[in-house]
Enzyme design. Structure first.
Site, short mmCIF file in Angstrom:
data_model
loop_
_atom_site.label_atom_id
_atom_site.label_comp_id
_atom_site.label_asym_id
_atom_site.label_seq_id
_atom_site.Cartn_x
_atom_site.Cartn_y
_atom_site.Cartn_z
N GLY A 1 30.05 -3.02 53.44
CA GLY A 1 29.62 -4.41 53.38
C GLY A 1 29.50 -4.85 51.94
N THR B 1 21.39 5.36 49.49
CA THR B 1 20.56 4.24 49.05
C THR B 1 20.43 3.23 50.18
OG1 THR B 1 22.51 3.15 48.10
CG2 THR B 1 21.16 4.48 46.62
N SER B 2 20.72 3.64 51.41
CA SER B 2 20.72 2.73 52.54
C SER B 2 19.46 2.87 53.37
CB SER B 2 21.97 2.96 53.39
OG SER B 2 22.06 2.01 54.42
N ARG B 3 19.44 3.81 54.31
CA ARG B 3 18.27 4.07 55.15
C ARG B 3 18.17 5.57 55.40
NH1 ARG B 3 17.05 -0.33 53.89
NH2 ARG B 3 16.31 -2.08 55.21
N HIS C 1 12.59 4.42 47.24
CA HIS C 1 13.18 3.20 47.83
C HIS C 1 13.09 2.03 46.84
CE1 HIS C 1 14.12 1.16 51.95
NE2 HIS C 1 14.82 0.63 50.97
N GLU D 1 8.73 6.67 55.35
CA GLU D 1 8.36 6.07 54.07
C GLU D 1 6.98 5.42 54.19
OE1 GLU D 1 11.51 3.45 52.85
OE2 GLU D 1 12.92 5.11 52.53
N ILE E 1 27.20 -4.35 49.66
CA ILE E 1 26.79 -3.32 48.71
C ILE E 1 27.92 -2.33 48.49
CG2 ILE E 1 25.19 -1.41 48.29
CD1 ILE E 1 23.08 -3.03 49.85
#
Length: 324
Positions: free
Chosen positions: A161, A238-240, A288, A269, A163
């Site tokens: 996408g 760096t996503s989830r 994060h 988290e 990013i």
């Protein structure tokens, strides 16, 4: 319908994040006309107290649980601070007819910068070498000998996408061949090459995750995918955190099945201090912070504040921002 708080401003707007007093003032400066109410802590009790009586809720990385949303007795709109809405109880929002909005693509340049930085930090072992230098050890051979060049490495992007595409643009400056996987297929005109997941995991030197967290992508990277990766390969996320089976990743890193991992996100988290990934020398761990820069703070707050003002005035919100 215009909603005014006793202060005469729009709101209250419940902001579900734990911010310092300094950052709260910054946010207020970018959200002119809104009466912001910040959660004092991340506890469910404080979140619930913050949303009561608030017509607008802004959720961030700490999410908006079903338990909290059910106690939001006046909410008219929920807005995600960013793009990913996996932390929001969308089923409860839909059941109650509460629209949910987000800010698609706005933080892409900032997260892409952090992704490249995390690749470099992980491959070059920058945090570990920094720590030993501060401890008085100059040029520790054992650490430096484990460092790798990003230049020329084949990088696979899982998810392509806004990013992922920004990351690909930055990688062109490093001379990296880039492969990407996108569930909806290739993008015309992209300089990167579309590939299957199997090809990405089995051939790439670096695999970087940029997919949303859904039921179908949870544990997208598990023992089977990690076993496909080359022994000297690196995983960047760096996503989830939920995209990765953390137990399987821990095993792969401990055994040397892969060389290292750079993680800005975790399944839980804030991350549990006892998470075994934090004890591994071949892991670079961040809390994060992919979208957290002063520049992006202004950009993101200005966007969700403008959407709330427009909604409150009955003008509607760009359909691209509304979660279906």
């Amino acid at each position: 319908m215009t909603t005014k708080s006793p202060s005469g401003l729009i709101g209250p707007v419940a902001v579900l994040d734990v911010l310092t007093a300094e950052v709260q003032e910054q946010v207020r400066g970018y959200a002119a006309g809104l009466d912001l109410r910040f959660a004092p802590s991340a506890s469910a009790q404080d979140f619930a107290a913050t949303v009561r009586g608030a017509p607008y809720i802004v959720a961030r990385s700490l999410g908006l649980s079903a338990e909290v949303l059910k106690q939001a007795d006046a909410v008219q709109l929920v807005h995600q601070w960013g793009t990913g809405t996996d932390g929001i109880a969308l089923d409860v929002a839909r059941m109650r007819g509460i629209p949910v909005a987000r800010s698609p693509g706005l933080n892409a340049p900032t997260v892409a910068d952090l992704t490249i930085g995390l690749m470099l930090a992980t491959l070059r072992r920058i945090p570990q070498i920094d720590a030993t230098t501060r401890a008085g050890n100059w040029g520790p051979a054992a650490l430096i000998s484990g460092a790798r060049d990003l230049n020329g490495m084949t990088v696979g992007l899982v998810g392509y996408g806004a990013i992922g595409q920004e990351v690909a643009r930055r990688l062109s400056g490093f001379g990296c061949p880039v492969l990407y996987h996108r569930r909806s297929g290739p993008i015309a005109g992209s300089t990167a090459r579309h590939a299957t997941l199997d090809e990405i995991f089995s051939t790439c030197d670096v695999v970087s995750l940029h997919a949303p967290l859904t039921d179908s992508t949870r544990h997208l990277v598990g023992a089977a995918q990690l076993a496909q990766m080359k022994p000297g390969a690196f995983l960047i996320n760096t996503s989830r955190g939920g995209l990765v089976d953390e137990a399987a990743l821990t095993t792969a890193l401990q055994s040397g099945a892969i060389a290292g991992a750079g993680l800005d996100v975790f399944a839980q988290e804030p991350v549990n201090p006892d998470n075994p990934l934090l004890a591994l020398d071949n892991v670079v761990a961040l809390p994060h912070i992919g979208g957290r820069t002063d520049d992006n703070l202004e950009r993101m707050v200005s966007h969700w504040a403008a959407n709330i003002r427009a909604f409150d005035a009955g003008q509607g919100i760009d359909p691209e921002c509304i979660v279906p």
